[in-house]
Design an enzyme around this catalytic site. Structure first.
Site, short mmCIF file in Angstrom:
data_model
loop_
_atom_site.label_atom_id
_atom_site.label_comp_id
_atom_site.label_asym_id
_atom_site.label_seq_id
_atom_site.Cartn_x
_atom_site.Cartn_y
_atom_site.Cartn_z
N SER A 34 8.11 0.61 -10.28
CA SER A 34 8.36 1.51 -11.42
C SER A 34 9.04 2.80 -10.95
O SER A 34 9.90 3.33 -11.66
CB SER A 34 7.05 1.81 -12.14
OG SER A 34 6.10 2.35 -11.24
N ASP A 88 2.67 1.92 -2.21
CA ASP A 88 1.35 1.95 -2.85
C ASP A 88 0.45 2.99 -2.20
O ASP A 88 -0.37 3.61 -2.86
CB ASP A 88 0.73 0.56 -2.80
CG ASP A 88 1.59 -0.45 -3.54
OD1 ASP A 88 1.86 -0.23 -4.73
OD2 ASP A 88 2.06 -1.42 -2.91
N LYS A 98 2.69 -1.50 1.08
CA LYS A 98 3.66 -1.85 0.04
C LYS A 98 3.40 -3.29 -0.40
O LYS A 98 2.72 -4.03 0.28
CB LYS A 98 5.09 -1.72 0.59
CG LYS A 98 5.48 -0.27 0.87
CD LYS A 98 6.93 -0.11 1.30
CE LYS A 98 7.90 -0.88 0.49
NZ LYS A 98 7.82 -0.65 -0.98
N GLY A 99 4.00 -3.64 -1.55
CA GLY A 99 3.88 -5.01 -2.01
C GLY A 99 3.02 -5.16 -3.26
O GLY A 99 2.79 -6.28 -3.71
N GLU A 107 11.66 -6.37 0.92
CA GLU A 107 11.62 -4.93 1.21
C GLU A 107 11.58 -4.71 2.72
O GLU A 107 12.27 -3.83 3.26
CB GLU A 107 10.38 -4.30 0.56
CG GLU A 107 10.48 -4.26 -0.96
CD GLU A 107 9.22 -3.77 -1.66
OE1 GLU A 107 9.31 -3.42 -2.83
OE2 GLU A 107 8.15 -3.75 -1.04
C1 5RP Z 1 6.78 -3.36 -4.62
C2 5RP Z 1 6.37 -2.15 -3.88
C3 5RP Z 1 6.40 -0.85 -4.60
O1 5RP Z 1 7.17 0.04 -3.88
C4 5RP Z 1 5.01 -0.32 -4.74
O2 5RP Z 1 4.19 -1.32 -5.33
C5 5RP Z 1 4.98 0.94 -5.59
O3 5RP Z 1 5.30 0.62 -6.92
P1 5RP Z 1 5.34 1.70 -8.07
O4 5RP Z 1 6.52 2.57 -7.83
O5 5RP Z 1 5.48 0.87 -9.34
O6 5RP Z 1 4.04 2.46 -8.05
O7 5RP Z 1 6.04 -2.18 -2.72
O8 5RP Z 1 6.62 -4.52 -3.86
#
Ligand code: 5RP
Length: 223
Positions: A34, A88, A98-99, A107
């Site tokens: 997002s 995250d 992440k993930g 990524e």
């Molecule tokens: C996706 C990721 C994102 O960078 C992580 O989940 C953060 O997401 P957001 O910006 O929606 O909080 O690693 O695989």
């Protein structure tokens, strides 16, 4: 009295701040999530300065193409001067979990190629120790129970992300209950388990800089 900024407003602010990290006429690596969606929208305001992009997910590719960006195959690209992605969790050394959005494998591949990793997060993602957010581990489906047993032996509680397949056709185990004191070593150990495609611990290749959106504006941390 002014209202405190919402989490989306903080994400939008860091996404815009990331524009100053984009060199003219180069290829931009684009993450997923997002916060990155706000970044893609911001990038559209300087589209003529962006030669092309490489993308870490089908979702980001779709959004980039809809806004008129060229999305290249990473194999056709020699250099990625900058990669912009969310996280995250991020800790004081620049290691990240992440993930959460499931795009960890692509990524990690782009992050490895990139010369500079710019992490964009709101302040809620900054932690002293990684692990409160469940650690995603992408696994080849036939290895799922093997990997689950090994992760349990390492002190975590792996839970299958139900009804979810990655862009690469694999499953994700989200590992709860961890306190990751030595992220580089932990990443290495999980990578040794047969059937693990990618662990969402980005420590060996962490962020070079984090832009952090908080109540007082966007702050910068370099690692
Ligand atoms: C996706 C990721 C994102 O960078 C992580 O989940 C953060 O997401 P957001 O910006 O929606 O909080 O690693 O695989």
């Amino acid at each position: 009295m002014a209202q405190p900024m919402t989490q989306d407003e903080l994400k939008r602010a860091v996404a815009h701040a990331a524009l100053r990290e984009i060199p003219d006429g180069e290829i931009v690596g684009v993450g997923t999530g997002s916060t990155v969606n706000f970044f893609i929208d911001a990038l559209a305001t300087i589209r003529s300065r962006v030669r092309a992009t490489v993308s870490s997910s089908e979702r980001s590719t779709e959004r980039l193409r809809a806004l008129g960006f060229q999305v290249l195959d990473l194999n056709d690209v020699e250099r990625v001067p900058v990669y912009v992605d969310g996280a995250d969790e991020i800790e004081p050394g620049g290691a990240m979990i992440k993930g959460g959005g499931g795009a960890l494998t692509r990524e990690k591949i782009i992050a490895e190629v990139a010369e500079r990793f710019v992490c964009i997060v709101d302040a809620s993602k900054v932690v002293p120790l990684l692990g409160r957010f469940p650690l995603p581990v992408e696994v080849v489906p036939m290895a799922r129970e093997l990997v689950r047993r090994r992760l349990r032996a390492m002190g975590g509680e792996p839970r299958l992300r139900e009804g979810y397949l990655t862009d690469n056709g694999n499953q994700i185990l989200d590992v709860h209950g961890l306190q990751i004191e030595a992220p580089r070593e932990f990443e290495y150990r999980i990578n040794q388990i047969p059937g693990v495609v990618t662990v969402g611990l980005f420590a060996q290749r962490g962020a070079d800089v984090a832009l952090i959106g908080g109540a007082d504006g966007v702050s910068t941390r370099t690692f």
